[in-house]
Write a protein that holds these residues in place. Structure first.
Motif, PDB file in Angstrom:
ATOM      1  N   GLN A 196       0.864  -1.182   0.000  1.00  0.00           N
ATOM      2  CA  GLN A 196       0.000   0.000   0.000  1.00  0.00           C
ATOM      3  C   GLN A 196       0.903   1.236   0.000  1.00  0.00           C
ATOM      4  O   GLN A 196       2.101   1.141   0.256  1.00  0.00           O
ATOM      5  CB  GLN A 196      -0.897   0.010   1.238  1.00  0.00           C
ATOM      6  CG  GLN A 196      -0.112   0.047   2.548  1.00  0.00           C
ATOM      7  CD  GLN A 196      -1.010  -0.116   3.758  1.00  0.00           C
ATOM      8  OE1 GLN A 196      -2.145  -0.546   3.655  1.00  0.00           O
ATOM      9  NE2 GLN A 196      -0.484   0.233   4.927  1.00  0.00           N
ATOM     10  N   ARG A 255       3.544   4.051  -8.313  1.00  0.00           N
ATOM     11  CA  ARG A 255       2.908   2.757  -8.076  1.00  0.00           C
ATOM     12  C   ARG A 255       3.564   2.076  -6.880  1.00  0.00           C
ATOM     13  O   ARG A 255       4.733   2.300  -6.599  1.00  0.00           O
ATOM     14  CB  ARG A 255       3.032   1.834  -9.286  1.00  0.00           C
ATOM     15  CG  ARG A 255       2.205   2.229 -10.496  1.00  0.00           C
ATOM     16  CD  ARG A 255       2.407   1.202 -11.625  1.00  0.00           C
ATOM     17  NE  ARG A 255       1.579   1.472 -12.778  1.00  0.00           N
ATOM     18  CZ  ARG A 255       1.905   2.307 -13.762  1.00  0.00           C
ATOM     19  NH1 ARG A 255       3.057   2.953 -13.711  1.00  0.00           N
ATOM     20  NH2 ARG A 255       1.091   2.495 -14.783  1.00  0.00           N
ATOM     21  N   LYS A 312       3.426  -3.996  -5.372  1.00  0.00           N
ATOM     22  CA  LYS A 312       2.433  -5.021  -5.693  1.00  0.00           C
ATOM     23  C   LYS A 312       1.805  -4.800  -7.062  1.00  0.00           C
ATOM     24  O   LYS A 312       1.408  -5.749  -7.737  1.00  0.00           O
ATOM     25  CB  LYS A 312       1.350  -5.027  -4.611  1.00  0.00           C
ATOM     26  CG  LYS A 312       0.339  -6.145  -4.748  1.00  0.00           C
ATOM     27  CD  LYS A 312      -0.654  -6.116  -3.598  1.00  0.00           C
ATOM     28  CE  LYS A 312      -1.689  -7.225  -3.742  1.00  0.00           C
ATOM     29  NZ  LYS A 312      -2.681  -7.184  -2.623  1.00  0.00           N
ATOM     30  N   GLN A 313       1.726  -3.557  -7.513  1.00  0.00           N
ATOM     31  CA  GLN A 313       1.123  -3.257  -8.811  1.00  0.00           C
ATOM     32  C   GLN A 313       2.005  -3.669  -9.973  1.00  0.00           C
ATOM     33  O   GLN A 313       1.508  -3.815 -11.098  1.00  0.00           O
ATOM     34  CB  GLN A 313       0.856  -1.750  -8.929  1.00  0.00           C
ATOM     35  CG  GLN A 313      -0.321  -1.243  -8.151  1.00  0.00           C
ATOM     36  CD  GLN A 313      -0.512   0.253  -8.373  1.00  0.00           C
ATOM     37  OE1 GLN A 313       0.002   1.062  -7.610  1.00  0.00           O
ATOM     38  NE2 GLN A 313      -1.215   0.609  -9.437  1.00  0.00           N
ATOM     39  N   GLN A 314       3.314  -3.826  -9.745  1.00  0.00           N
ATOM     40  CA  GLN A 314       4.240  -4.026 -10.853  1.00  0.00           C
ATOM     41  C   GLN A 314       4.089  -2.856 -11.832  1.00  0.00           C
ATOM     42  O   GLN A 314       4.309  -1.721 -11.470  1.00  0.00           O
ATOM     43  CB  GLN A 314       3.989  -5.381 -11.522  1.00  0.00           C
ATOM     44  CG  GLN A 314       4.081  -6.573 -10.586  1.00  0.00           C
ATOM     45  CD  GLN A 314       5.505  -6.973 -10.268  1.00  0.00           C
ATOM     46  OE1 GLN A 314       6.336  -7.118 -11.157  1.00  0.00           O
ATOM     47  NE2 GLN A 314       5.797  -7.200  -9.011  1.00  0.00           N
ATOM     48  N   SER A 315       3.635  -3.144 -13.071  1.00  0.00           N
ATOM     49  CA  SER A 315       3.378  -2.075 -14.044  1.00  0.00           C
ATOM     50  C   SER A 315       1.894  -1.917 -14.323  1.00  0.00           C
ATOM     51  O   SER A 315       1.500  -1.243 -15.278  1.00  0.00           O
ATOM     52  CB  SER A 315       4.117  -2.374 -15.363  1.00  0.00           C
ATOM     53  OG  SER A 315       5.512  -2.419 -15.162  1.00  0.00           O
ATOM     54  N   ASP A 316       1.048  -2.536 -13.491  1.00  0.00           N
ATOM     55  CA  ASP A 316      -0.391  -2.526 -13.729  1.00  0.00           C
ATOM     56  C   ASP A 316      -1.046  -1.270 -13.141  1.00  0.00           C
ATOM     57  O   ASP A 316      -0.479  -0.598 -12.273  1.00  0.00           O
ATOM     58  CB  ASP A 316      -1.043  -3.762 -13.102  1.00  0.00           C
ATOM     59  CG  ASP A 316      -0.547  -5.054 -13.748  1.00  0.00           C
ATOM     60  OD1 ASP A 316      -0.148  -4.997 -14.929  1.00  0.00           O
ATOM     61  OD2 ASP A 316      -0.549  -6.097 -13.067  1.00  0.00           O
ATOM     62  N   GLY A 317      -2.259  -0.997 -13.582  1.00  0.00           N
ATOM     63  CA  GLY A 317      -2.992   0.143 -13.062  1.00  0.00           C
ATOM     64  C   GLY A 317      -2.323   1.453 -13.443  1.00  0.00           C
ATOM     65  O   GLY A 317      -1.447   1.505 -14.303  1.00  0.00           O
TER      66      GLY A 317
END
Length: 333
Positions: A162, A185, A188-193
């Motif tokens: 978080q 980011r 945990k998101q890596q490259s997502d979102g």
């Protein structure tokens, strides 16, 4: 202590360090086609300090720090700075490798990777894992600073599971790095979102309060030069670091946004291939280039067909033959 980071006219714009992307060939190509008023800093690929400290592995790992003579000439002509980025988790190894980089190479700065989200790297306790090990992270920053006269900067993220921007950035600021780049980011998101630029702004406000002399850059989802300038103002930053945006437009670092012709794109494809062949033939896999060919083969009639043919190419000569039917390849011999 002031450094080149403090001397650059804002907004500070940089191309992010990227694995199998920001080698000497691609850096030179980007530098050649960029306005030096719009591109200020380039970074090497991620370089493992443990690898640099290994008697056998050093030769291979140190390839990431290679700077060709032609790249060095372009950077000198345009006044673009080049920074070596390193990663690991042992302060004493950072100290040793920083000494070696300072003595054996000619970089303008050293950057500490405390943001890479790749799982096997994080499991080792390196990069973004250091966000949850602030004491160790501080020891690494201070050990590196002690080892070199070069400015030592930090690239990191807002948290692991978080956002933890307040706590983490405050702890980084305590060590007085030369600059901080914050990716919006969590690990945990890596490259997502989407990158959270409000969290980046939160980090910048902490900088304003605790160490206003330290340049603070944002990173994440910036796709144009104008957007980079706008975000710098909107979020109260000193500049922006560009990552995947360069894949949308290799001419990113220019004030004028325009459509580039088929000939211009293919000329850059050939230049990139020539530079890669010159620097890496027999050392790196030719297929690395194919991720770049997608950049240059778009937006003109027949682009998709050419792209498919390039994806099936097995070597440099096939590329020159294929593209040579559309543009003069000899200009870059």
């Amino acid at each position: 202590m002031s450094s080149f980071w403090n001397d650059i006219k804002k907004p500070i714009l940089a191309l992010a360090p990227m694995e199998d992307v920001t080698d000497t060939s691609f850096r030179e190509l980007v530098a050649r086609i960029s306005d030096p008023q719009c591109l200020h800093i380039l970074f090497t690929e991620f370089t493992a300090v443990d690898g640099m400290n290994h008697p056998v592995g050093k030769e291979r790992v140190s390839e990431r720090l290679i700077v060709s003579e032609s790249e060095r000439k372009i950077l000198a002509e345009k006044g673009i700075k080049l920074v070596a980025q390193i990663w690991g988790n042992k302060p004493e190894v950072f100290h040793k490798v920083a000494c070696e980089i300072t003595e054996e190479y000619d970089f303008d700065g050293i950057d500490l990777n405390m943001g890479c989200p790749v799982k096997n790297v994080v499991k080792q306790g390196s990069c973004s894992a250091l966000i949850d090990q602030p004491t160790l992270a501080q020891e690494i920053i201070l050990a590196t600073k002690e080892a070199t006269h070069l400015p030592v900067s930090v690239k990191t993220r807002t948290g692991i599971r978080q956002h933890d921007t307040d706590r983490w950035i405050s702890q980084v600021l305590e060590t007085k790095p030369a600059a901080i780049t914050l990716h919006g980011r969590i690990q945990k998101q890596q490259s997502d979102g989407l990158a959270d630029w409000n969290e980046i702004a939160k980090g910048a406000r902490l900088r304003d309060e605790l160490a206003p002399e330290i340049p603070f850059l944002g990173n994440g989802d910036v796709l144009s030069y104008q957007q980079a300038c706008d975000y710098t103002k909107e979020y109260g930053l000193d500049g922006v670091m560009i990552g995947r945006g360069i894949f949308h437009n290799p001419w990113f670092f220019n004030p004028e946004e325009r459509a580039y012709s088929k000939e211009e794109k293919l000329q850059q494809l050939i230049l990139h291939t020539r530079l890669f062949e010159r620097n890496w033939s027999g050392k790196r896999n030719f297929n690395i280039l194919k991720r770049f060919y997608k950049i240059y083969t778009s937006g003109f009639p027949g682009a998709s067909k050419m792209r498919a043919e390039l994806m099936n190419a097995n070597g440099y000569d096939e590329v020159y033959q294929l593209v040579g039917a559309h543009v003069d390849c000899s200009v870059y011999n």
